[in-house]
Design a protein around this motif. Structure first.
Motif, PDB file in Angstrom:
ATOM      1  N   LYS A 270       0.838  -1.191   0.000  1.00 36.38           N
ATOM      2  CA  LYS A 270       0.000   0.000   0.000  1.00 36.38           C
ATOM      3  C   LYS A 270       0.878   1.248   0.000  1.00 36.38           C
ATOM      4  O   LYS A 270       1.902   1.296   0.694  1.00 36.38           O
ATOM      5  CB  LYS A 270      -0.905   0.010   1.229  1.00 36.38           C
ATOM      6  N   ARG A 271       0.458   2.218  -0.754  1.00 36.06           N
ATOM      7  CA  ARG A 271       1.190   3.481  -0.809  1.00 36.06           C
ATOM      8  C   ARG A 271       0.856   4.338   0.403  1.00 36.06           C
ATOM      9  O   ARG A 271      -0.269   4.324   0.906  1.00 36.06           O
ATOM     10  CB  ARG A 271       0.844   4.243  -2.086  1.00 36.06           C
ATOM     11  N   ARG A 272       1.850   5.091   0.823  1.00 36.73           N
ATOM     12  CA  ARG A 272       1.620   6.041   1.902  1.00 36.73           C
ATOM     13  C   ARG A 272       0.862   7.258   1.382  1.00 36.73           C
ATOM     14  O   ARG A 272       1.044   7.664   0.247  1.00 36.73           O
ATOM     15  CB  ARG A 272       2.954   6.497   2.505  1.00 36.73           C
ATOM     16  N   LYS A 273       0.051   7.791   2.212  1.00 36.31           N
ATOM     17  CA  LYS A 273      -0.692   8.978   1.835  1.00 36.31           C
ATOM     18  C   LYS A 273       0.216  10.199   1.902  1.00 36.31           C
ATOM     19  O   LYS A 273       0.899  10.412   2.927  1.00 36.31           O
ATOM     20  CB  LYS A 273      -1.883   9.175   2.761  1.00 36.31           C
ATOM     21  N   PRO A 274       0.270  10.991   0.846  1.00 33.43           N
ATOM     22  CA  PRO A 274       1.142  12.181   0.886  1.00 33.43           C
ATOM     23  C   PRO A 274       0.614  13.218   1.870  1.00 33.43           C
ATOM     24  O   PRO A 274      -0.589  13.332   2.113  1.00 33.43           O
ATOM     25  CB  PRO A 274       1.091  12.694  -0.557  1.00 33.43           C
ATOM     26  N   VAL A 275       1.529  13.953   2.443  1.00 35.44           N
ATOM     27  CA  VAL A 275       1.174  15.016   3.390  1.00 35.44           C
ATOM     28  C   VAL A 275       0.591  16.182   2.612  1.00 35.44           C
ATOM     29  O   VAL A 275       1.168  16.645   1.629  1.00 35.44           O
ATOM     30  CB  VAL A 275       2.409  15.450   4.198  1.00 35.44           C
ATOM     31  N   LEU A 276      -0.573  16.646   3.064  1.00 31.29           N
ATOM     32  CA  LEU A 276      -1.230  17.763   2.395  1.00 31.29           C
ATOM     33  C   LEU A 276      -0.568  19.063   2.817  1.00 31.29           C
ATOM     34  O   LEU A 276      -0.622  19.463   3.998  1.00 31.29           O
ATOM     35  CB  LEU A 276      -2.717  17.780   2.743  1.00 31.29           C
ATOM     36  N   GLU A 277       0.109  19.712   1.901  1.00 26.89           N
ATOM     37  CA  GLU A 277       0.753  20.981   2.177  1.00 26.89           C
ATOM     38  C   GLU A 277      -0.177  22.121   1.797  1.00 26.89           C
ATOM     39  O   GLU A 277      -0.979  22.015   0.867  1.00 26.89           O
ATOM     40  CB  GLU A 277       2.064  21.096   1.386  1.00 26.89           C
ATOM     41  N   PRO A 278      -0.113  23.226   2.526  1.00 30.97           N
ATOM     42  CA  PRO A 278      -0.966  24.371   2.179  1.00 30.97           C
ATOM     43  C   PRO A 278      -0.601  24.932   0.810  1.00 30.97           C
ATOM     44  O   PRO A 278       0.562  24.951   0.415  1.00 30.97           O
ATOM     45  CB  PRO A 278      -0.684  25.377   3.301  1.00 30.97           C
ATOM     46  N   GLU A 279      -1.624  25.321   0.087  1.00 30.58           N
ATOM     47  CA  GLU A 279      -1.383  25.882  -1.237  1.00 30.58           C
ATOM     48  C   GLU A 279      -0.650  27.201  -1.144  1.00 30.58           C
ATOM     49  O   GLU A 279      -0.963  28.041  -0.281  1.00 30.58           O
ATOM     50  CB  GLU A 279      -2.716  26.077  -1.971  1.00 30.58           C
ATOM     51  N   PRO A 280       0.343  27.404  -2.007  1.00 30.94           N
ATOM     52  CA  PRO A 280       1.095  28.677  -1.932  1.00 30.94           C
ATOM     53  C   PRO A 280       0.234  29.839  -2.400  1.00 30.94           C
ATOM     54  O   PRO A 280      -0.762  29.691  -3.110  1.00 30.94           O
ATOM     55  CB  PRO A 280       2.273  28.430  -2.877  1.00 30.94           C
ATOM     56  N   ALA A 281       0.655  30.996  -1.980  1.00 31.76           N
ATOM     57  CA  ALA A 281      -0.062  32.199  -2.390  1.00 31.76           C
ATOM     58  C   ALA A 281       0.186  32.483  -3.864  1.00 31.76           C
ATOM     59  O   ALA A 281       0.992  31.813  -4.529  1.00 31.76           O
ATOM     60  CB  ALA A 281       0.386  33.384  -1.521  1.00 31.76           C
ATOM     61  N   ASP A 282      -0.516  33.480  -4.368  1.00 31.11           N
ATOM     62  CA  ASP A 282      -0.390  33.810  -5.781  1.00 31.11           C
ATOM     63  C   ASP A 282       1.021  34.259  -6.134  1.00 31.11           C
ATOM     64  O   ASP A 282       1.560  33.890  -7.184  1.00 31.11           O
ATOM     65  CB  ASP A 282      -1.396  34.905  -6.146  1.00 31.11           C
ATOM     66  N   GLU A 283       1.640  35.027  -5.249  1.00 33.94           N
ATOM     67  CA  GLU A 283       2.998  35.504  -5.531  1.00 33.94           C
ATOM     68  C   GLU A 283       3.989  34.334  -5.520  1.00 33.94           C
ATOM     69  O   GLU A 283       4.867  34.255  -6.385  1.00 33.94           O
ATOM     70  CB  GLU A 283       3.394  36.562  -4.505  1.00 33.94           C
ATOM     71  N   GLU A 284       3.835  33.436  -4.548  1.00 29.52           N
ATOM     72  CA  GLU A 284       4.734  32.278  -4.500  1.00 29.52           C
ATOM     73  C   GLU A 284       4.514  31.352  -5.695  1.00 29.52           C
ATOM     74  O   GLU A 284       5.460  30.807  -6.253  1.00 29.52           O
ATOM     75  CB  GLU A 284       4.516  31.517  -3.196  1.00 29.52           C
ATOM     76  N   ARG A 285       3.261  31.151  -6.091  1.00 34.83           N
ATOM     77  CA  ARG A 285       2.971  30.314  -7.245  1.00 34.83           C
ATOM     78  C   ARG A 285       3.562  30.910  -8.518  1.00 34.83           C
ATOM     79  O   ARG A 285       4.097  30.209  -9.375  1.00 34.83           O
ATOM     80  CB  ARG A 285       1.458  30.155  -7.399  1.00 34.83           C
ATOM     81  N   PHE A 286       3.514  32.233  -8.643  1.00 39.50           N
ATOM     82  CA  PHE A 286       4.100  32.891  -9.805  1.00 39.50           C
ATOM     83  C   PHE A 286       5.627  32.740  -9.803  1.00 39.50           C
ATOM     84  O   PHE A 286       6.238  32.483 -10.843  1.00 39.50           O
ATOM     85  CB  PHE A 286       3.705  34.377  -9.811  1.00 39.50           C
TER      86      PHE A 286
END
Length: 437
Positions: A270-286
């Motif tokens: 069985k695969r391990r469940k990945p850790v849910l990380e918070p979505e980056p902000a718009d500036e970080e995503r850019f």
């Protein structure tokens, strides 16, 4: 960049790669492959670990079940020189494991070949146990016939090379050739070579013969030189061992067959469940998108699988097909007490179709007019005694008012068939004209 910072960054990257490799190794759908590749990765990393960081249990980490001995530890200069290319090689290995876990058939099949000794380090470990002489009743190696120091071929060729000890003395098979067979002291090796040659089992190249056939004389009809005779034996021995598929332990062979026949469950991971990380902000995503675009990162096939080798769903049916292909390349050895010899059992294909599906009732008119081979029979040729030929039957009108004849028909002899047909047609036309008047 200072050397200390560079080494620390390299060590950190190596640790991340090690964790990723061990994680992907635990996702493999085969229990033997998971154990094998975990130990393989650990031993490869320990071989390039400095001696001052080594643990006391380094020499006892080899798994005795697979005879997978540890790699030789490298020196500091070699470790520093090979760090970057080995990290690149390790990344390729990580992508290969990811593709295997996604269900790509060539990758997963090669993983099974490595784990079960069809290629790689374990193959030579299994060959090492196969190349040992037979044991007597008291557990010792069977003594050499006549001489306790050298084998017959070593004594004949005046050499103590290791590959010469596996052969018997040459025996003449014809007026121009000698036949050199595997010695009776290595009956297991002889049985595996003979059975694999008869079955035609191969991965890349097949075995050329089960025994060496060498000429007695050279091209000048002189006795073969000793050095060339030794080289002939060496080349045949090297080619045979490179294509030889050593036998598996009986419990592993039976385990694979039981999983194919559904007598034993396949141990998936069985695969391990990945850790849910918070979505980056718009500036970080850019900023992340700009960095990825400037880096010109080329995704591997593990990230974008497509084409003929696209991922396959790993289920029981899929693994049974892979195990069937694997078992056809594996054999096991059993001792026949009645005939006092070893027997090699190879895996067979499980794709046999029951003939009952061909006994269903069918309409007789479906295959009417054909023979047993499914072909339309050719009609027999006409004899020369036929009254009318094909040329006469080709008429312009359905009432046979006009018939095509060659322009030179009037100049042919009267005994010629075409001239006879022309005269007969003229009489019919004249009779028809007289009746119409």
């Amino acid at each position: 960049m200072p050397v200390s910072l560079q080494q620390s960054a390299s060590n950190l990257k190596s640790l991340h790669l090690l964790r990723a490799l061990l994680r992907e190794a635990t996702y493999l759908p085969d229990a033997t492959a998971r154990t094998y590749f975990r130990q393989y990765v650990v031993n490869r990393y320990k071989a390039y670990q400095p001696k001052q960081n080594a643990t006391a249990s380094f020499d006892v980490q080899a798994v005795e079940k697979y005879r997978h001995r540890s790699f030789k530890r490298r020196q500091i200069a070699i470790i520093n020189d090979r760090t970057r290319p080995l990290l690149r090689k390790g990344q390729k290995g990580l992508n290969f494991l990811r593709r295997a876990n996604q269900g790509e058939i060539p990758c997963l099949q090669k993983i099974l070949y490595f784990a079960y000794g069809r290629m790689g380090r374990r193959k030579y470990a299994l060959l090492d146990s196969l190349l040992k002489p037979d044991l007597t009743v008291d557990g010792h190696a069977e003594p050499l016939p006549g001489s306790e120091e050298l084998a017959p071929l070593q004594k004949l060729y005046y050499s103590n090379k290791r590959y010469l000890q596996y052969f018997d003395a040459p025996t003449p098979s014809s007026k121009t050739n000698y036949t050199i067979r595997i010695s009776d002291r290595y009956s297991r090796l002889r049985e595996v070579i003979k059975s694999q040659y008869q079955k035609g089992v191969k991965i890349r190249r097949e075995l050329k013969s089960s025994a060496l056939v060498t000429p007695i004389n050279n091209v000048w009809e002189r006795p073969m030189p000793i050095k060339r005779a030794r080289n002939n034996v060496r080349r045949w021995y090297a080619a045979t061992l490179s294509a030889l598929l050593p036998p598996l332990p009986n419990d592993e062979w039976d385990n694979i067959r039981a999983m194919i026949l559904k007598e034993k469950h396949i141990s998936f991971a069985k695969r391990r469940k990945p850790v849910l990380e918070p979505e980056p902000a718009d500036e970080e995503r850019f900023a992340i998108a700009i960095e990825e675009g400037l880096a010109l990162y080329t995704p591997s096939r593990a990230n974008k699988p497509a084409g003929l080798h696209r991922p396959h769903t790993i289920n029981v049916k899929f693994m049974r097909r892979l195990y069937t292909r694997l078992l056809m390349l594996c054999c096991k050895l059993d001792y026949d007490v009645e005939h006092k010899k070893w027997r090699a059992t190879w895996g067979d294909s499980m794709k046999g179709i029951s003939p009952t599906i061909y006994t269903m009732p069918t309409d007789g008119t479906l295959f009417a007019g054909v023979d047993a081979a499914g072909r339309v029979p050719i009609p027999p040729k006409k004899s020369d005694n036929d009254v009318e030929t094909d040329s006469v039957k080709k008429t312009r009108l359905h009432k046979e008012a006009y018939v095509r004849f060659p322009f030179f028909a009037d100049y042919l002899p009267k005994t010629h068939p075409v001239r006879k047909d022309l005269d007969r047609w003229k009489k019919k036309r004249a009779a028809a004209a007289s009746e119409s008047e």
